[in-house]
Design a protein around this motif. Sequence first.
Motif, PDB file in Angstrom:
ATOM      1  N   SER A 147      10.312   3.486  -4.389  1.00 53.57           N
ATOM      2  CA  SER A 147      10.894   2.716  -5.500  1.00 53.57           C
ATOM      3  C   SER A 147      10.000   1.571  -5.955  1.00 53.57           C
ATOM      4  O   SER A 147      10.451   0.439  -6.162  1.00 53.57           O
ATOM      5  N   ALA A 148       8.709   1.869  -6.111  1.00 54.31           N
ATOM      6  CA  ALA A 148       7.805   0.858  -6.664  1.00 54.31           C
ATOM      7  C   ALA A 148       8.241   0.486  -8.077  1.00 54.31           C
ATOM      8  O   ALA A 148       8.058  -0.655  -8.518  1.00 54.31           O
ATOM      9  N   TYR A 149       8.771   1.473  -8.790  1.00 56.44           N
ATOM     10  CA  TYR A 149       9.417   1.234 -10.081  1.00 56.44           C
ATOM     11  C   TYR A 149      10.849   1.749  -9.943  1.00 56.44           C
ATOM     12  O   TYR A 149      11.079   2.959  -9.972  1.00 56.44           O
ATOM     13  N   TRP A 150      11.816   0.850  -9.789  1.00 56.71           N
ATOM     14  CA  TRP A 150      13.176   1.295  -9.516  1.00 56.71           C
ATOM     15  C   TRP A 150      13.700   2.211 -10.630  1.00 56.71           C
ATOM     16  O   TRP A 150      14.396   3.205 -10.359  1.00 56.71           O
ATOM     17  N   PHE A 151      13.370   1.874 -11.883  1.00 55.41           N
ATOM     18  CA  PHE A 151      13.874   2.675 -12.997  1.00 55.41           C
ATOM     19  C   PHE A 151      13.322   4.097 -12.939  1.00 55.41           C
ATOM     20  O   PHE A 151      14.062   5.069 -13.165  1.00 55.41           O
ATOM     21  N   ILE A 152      12.042   4.223 -12.648  1.00 55.05           N
ATOM     22  CA  ILE A 152      11.425   5.551 -12.594  1.00 55.05           C
ATOM     23  C   ILE A 152      12.036   6.384 -11.478  1.00 55.05           C
ATOM     24  O   ILE A 152      12.310   7.583 -11.654  1.00 55.05           O
ATOM     25  N   THR A 153      12.259   5.774 -10.323  1.00 57.74           N
ATOM     26  CA  THR A 153      12.867   6.500  -9.205  1.00 57.74           C
ATOM     27  C   THR A 153      14.238   7.037  -9.594  1.00 57.74           C
ATOM     28  O   THR A 153      14.557   8.211  -9.359  1.00 57.74           O
TER      29      THR A 153
ATOM     30  N   ILE B 271       0.833  -1.204   0.000  1.00 58.25           N
ATOM     31  CA  ILE B 271       0.000   0.000   0.000  1.00 58.25           C
ATOM     32  C   ILE B 271       0.867   1.253   0.000  1.00 58.25           C
ATOM     33  O   ILE B 271       0.635   2.192  -0.778  1.00 58.25           O
ATOM     34  N   LEU B 272       1.877   1.271   0.856  1.00 62.42           N
ATOM     35  CA  LEU B 272       2.761   2.440   0.932  1.00 62.42           C
ATOM     36  C   LEU B 272       3.525   2.642  -0.375  1.00 62.42           C
ATOM     37  O   LEU B 272       3.700   3.776  -0.828  1.00 62.42           O
ATOM     38  N   ALA B 273       3.975   1.539  -0.983  1.00 57.26           N
ATOM     39  CA  ALA B 273       4.691   1.646  -2.257  1.00 57.26           C
ATOM     40  C   ALA B 273       3.779   2.173  -3.357  1.00 57.26           C
ATOM     41  O   ALA B 273       4.237   2.881  -4.264  1.00 57.26           O
ATOM     42  N   SER B 274       2.489   1.856  -3.279  1.00 56.35           N
ATOM     43  CA  SER B 274       1.533   2.336  -4.280  1.00 56.35           C
ATOM     44  C   SER B 274       1.197   3.803  -4.077  1.00 56.35           C
ATOM     45  O   SER B 274       1.021   4.549  -5.036  1.00 56.35           O
ATOM     46  N   VAL B 275       1.103   4.228  -2.819  1.00 49.86           N
ATOM     47  CA  VAL B 275       0.794   5.626  -2.517  1.00 49.86           C
ATOM     48  C   VAL B 275       1.993   6.524  -2.810  1.00 49.86           C
ATOM     49  O   VAL B 275       1.842   7.642  -3.309  1.00 49.86           O
ATOM     50  N   PHE B 276       3.191   6.037  -2.510  1.00 43.33           N
ATOM     51  CA  PHE B 276       4.424   6.809  -2.731  1.00 43.33           C
ATOM     52  C   PHE B 276       5.353   6.025  -3.674  1.00 43.33           C
ATOM     53  O   PHE B 276       6.418   5.556  -3.257  1.00 43.33           O
ATOM     54  N   PRO B 277       4.963   5.862  -4.930  1.00 46.99           N
ATOM     55  CA  PRO B 277       5.713   4.977  -5.833  1.00 46.99           C
ATOM     56  C   PRO B 277       7.131   5.433  -6.140  1.00 46.99           C
ATOM     57  O   PRO B 277       8.004   4.597  -6.400  1.00 46.99           O
TER      58      PRO B 277
ATOM     59  N   THR C 136       5.334   3.823 -24.967  1.00 46.31           N
ATOM     60  CA  THR C 136       6.065   2.699 -24.370  1.00 46.31           C
ATOM     61  C   THR C 136       6.229   2.821 -22.863  1.00 46.31           C
ATOM     62  O   THR C 136       6.265   1.803 -22.165  1.00 46.31           O
ATOM     63  N   LEU C 137       6.325   4.044 -22.336  1.00 47.02           N
ATOM     64  CA  LEU C 137       6.450   4.182 -20.881  1.00 47.02           C
ATOM     65  C   LEU C 137       5.225   3.600 -20.186  1.00 47.02           C
ATOM     66  O   LEU C 137       5.337   2.985 -19.120  1.00 47.02           O
ATOM     67  N   GLY C 138       4.063   3.759 -20.786  1.00 45.70           N
ATOM     68  CA  GLY C 138       2.855   3.201 -20.219  1.00 45.70           C
ATOM     69  C   GLY C 138       2.893   1.683 -20.174  1.00 45.70           C
ATOM     70  O   GLY C 138       2.388   1.065 -19.221  1.00 45.70           O
ATOM     71  N   VAL C 139       3.495   1.062 -21.192  1.00 45.70           N
ATOM     72  CA  VAL C 139       3.645  -0.397 -21.193  1.00 45.70           C
ATOM     73  C   VAL C 139       4.474  -0.836 -19.999  1.00 45.70           C
ATOM     74  O   VAL C 139       4.140  -1.807 -19.309  1.00 45.70           O
ATOM     75  N   TYR C 140       5.546  -0.106 -19.745  1.00 42.83           N
ATOM     76  CA  TYR C 140       6.409  -0.418 -18.599  1.00 42.83           C
ATOM     77  C   TYR C 140       5.664  -0.242 -17.282  1.00 42.83           C
ATOM     78  O   TYR C 140       5.701  -1.121 -16.410  1.00 42.83           O
ATOM     79  N   LEU C 141       4.979   0.882 -17.120  1.00 42.80           N
ATOM     80  CA  LEU C 141       4.294   1.170 -15.860  1.00 42.80           C
ATOM     81  C   LEU C 141       3.151   0.197 -15.597  1.00 42.80           C
ATOM     82  O   LEU C 141       2.834  -0.086 -14.429  1.00 42.80           O
ATOM     83  N   LEU C 142       2.543  -0.333 -16.642  1.00 46.58           N
ATOM     84  CA  LEU C 142       1.448  -1.276 -16.461  1.00 46.58           C
ATOM     85  C   LEU C 142       1.966  -2.654 -16.058  1.00 46.58           C
ATOM     86  O   LEU C 142       1.611  -3.175 -15.003  1.00 46.58           O
ATOM     87  N   HIS C 143       2.828  -3.240 -16.875  1.00 46.46           N
ATOM     88  CA  HIS C 143       3.181  -4.642 -16.617  1.00 46.46           C
ATOM     89  C   HIS C 143       4.222  -4.798 -15.516  1.00 46.46           C
ATOM     90  O   HIS C 143       4.399  -5.904 -14.989  1.00 46.46           O
ATOM     91  N   SER C 144       4.891  -3.693 -15.129  1.00 46.36           N
ATOM     92  CA  SER C 144       5.855  -3.760 -14.029  1.00 46.36           C
ATOM     93  C   SER C 144       5.237  -3.349 -12.693  1.00 46.36           C
ATOM     94  O   SER C 144       5.935  -3.333 -11.676  1.00 46.36           O
ATOM     95  N   ASN C 145       3.964  -3.018 -12.705  1.00 47.25           N
ATOM     96  CA  ASN C 145       3.286  -2.635 -11.477  1.00 47.25           C
ATOM     97  C   ASN C 145       3.305  -3.787 -10.474  1.00 47.25           C
ATOM     98  O   ASN C 145       3.074  -4.946 -10.835  1.00 47.25           O
ATOM     99  N   LEU C 146       3.555  -3.488  -9.194  1.00 47.09           N
ATOM    100  CA  LEU C 146       3.724  -4.545  -8.202  1.00 47.09           C
ATOM    101  C   LEU C 146       2.464  -5.371  -7.987  1.00 47.09           C
ATOM    102  O   LEU C 146       2.533  -6.544  -7.605  1.00 47.09           O
ATOM    103  N   TRP C 147       1.286  -4.786  -8.220  1.00 48.58           N
ATOM    104  CA  TRP C 147       0.042  -5.537  -8.100  1.00 48.58           C
ATOM    105  C   TRP C 147      -0.189  -6.414  -9.331  1.00 48.58           C
ATOM    106  O   TRP C 147      -0.617  -7.567  -9.220  1.00 48.58           O
ATOM    107  N   ILE C 148       0.065  -5.852 -10.495  1.00 51.83           N
ATOM    108  CA  ILE C 148      -0.123  -6.590 -11.747  1.00 51.83           C
ATOM    109  C   ILE C 148       0.797  -7.806 -11.794  1.00 51.83           C
ATOM    110  O   ILE C 148       0.390  -8.903 -12.227  1.00 51.83           O
TER     111      ILE C 148
END
Length: 353
Positions: free
Chosen positions: A110-116, A100-106, A267-279
């Motif tokens: 570092s919910a997505y390490w690359f994005i961080t 939950i915390l990773a989703s609220v503060f992604p 393409t960034l959306g593809v990454y954010l969707l399939h790399s999501n921790l819930w997905i």
Amino acid sequence: MELLRIIAMLFIVAHHYVWNGGGWKFSTGIVQMESGFFVAGGSLGINLFMLISGYFLGGGSTEYKTKRFISILTDVWSYSWIIAAIFMAFGLGTYNMDDILASVFPVSRSAYWFITAYIGVMLFVPFLNRFVMKISKKNFKILLLVTAFIMSVLPTFIPYGDPWTSEFTWLLFLYLVGAYIKLHGFNIFKNKSFYLWIFLGVYFLVGAANDVFAQIFNGHDALFDYASYFTRRNVLPLLVCSIALFLYFVNLEIKPNKVVNYFGKMTLGVYLLHSNLWIKKILYDKVLFSDKVLDSGGLFSIALIGSTIFIFIAGILIESIRSKGMEKILLNRKFVGRFCEWMDNKLKLQEEK
């Protein structure tokens, strides 16, 4: 460059399939051998994305675009918040407070390490761009060679010999490499197809090394992580692969294509969707049924190709809908435009006297 973005994302998606779907770690024989040639795809794709960013953002421009930064943040937050809300509302999968915390503060979690790490680099873009415009070509080249030696050459030949390399510093280095190529060029071969052959040759050797090490370390769980030793982002073979393929596309002359350009921007959306921790918790076993094909080389090949295309197309479609909605809701608002213009003026670096 947009075509290269698409190829980079396909490499990343294929890597995630063989890694998270069990093809690499939890299979044997032909399936593991096939997976060995895609394990490096994640590192290759990330390196390519950062080289492209340096090429476009650092190649001669010293202006900072706040709207681009805000757009990335809204992309991350919207995917993270909406997906978490859907999963929690419908009771899909299991989750804990860390999820939950990773989703609220992604970003900060570092919910997505690359994005961080990427956002960290973006914060320094005004200073980096001013720097690359001021430094001489000779000194710039020396800086990159020294950095490559301590961040890539040493870690390749000395295990754990990379105290200066982190996700942030590596992306920062690749940004500077992309900026250097845009500003000064980097042409060793007259025949530009040599870059493609270098990429194919080195990438094949990396895949073959994965398979050899996998056979050696199979059955030894404590040692199996070393089987993918040469697939780390900063090792020399992956750096050579990334730069070689990037240079091939830099020198590739093809006509602009609206479909390719559109897909590249999504393409960034593809990454954010399939790399999501819930997905990730349900995608590979409950949606793609990757565990059902781990004992069959032929079926695994079909599943790998089909799943990669499915994830990519689904990501493009969802991102198309999300991006249009976000533009209407937030990014096209007058107050956002005024704020971005105000920030751009504030972040302009003064010329040195």
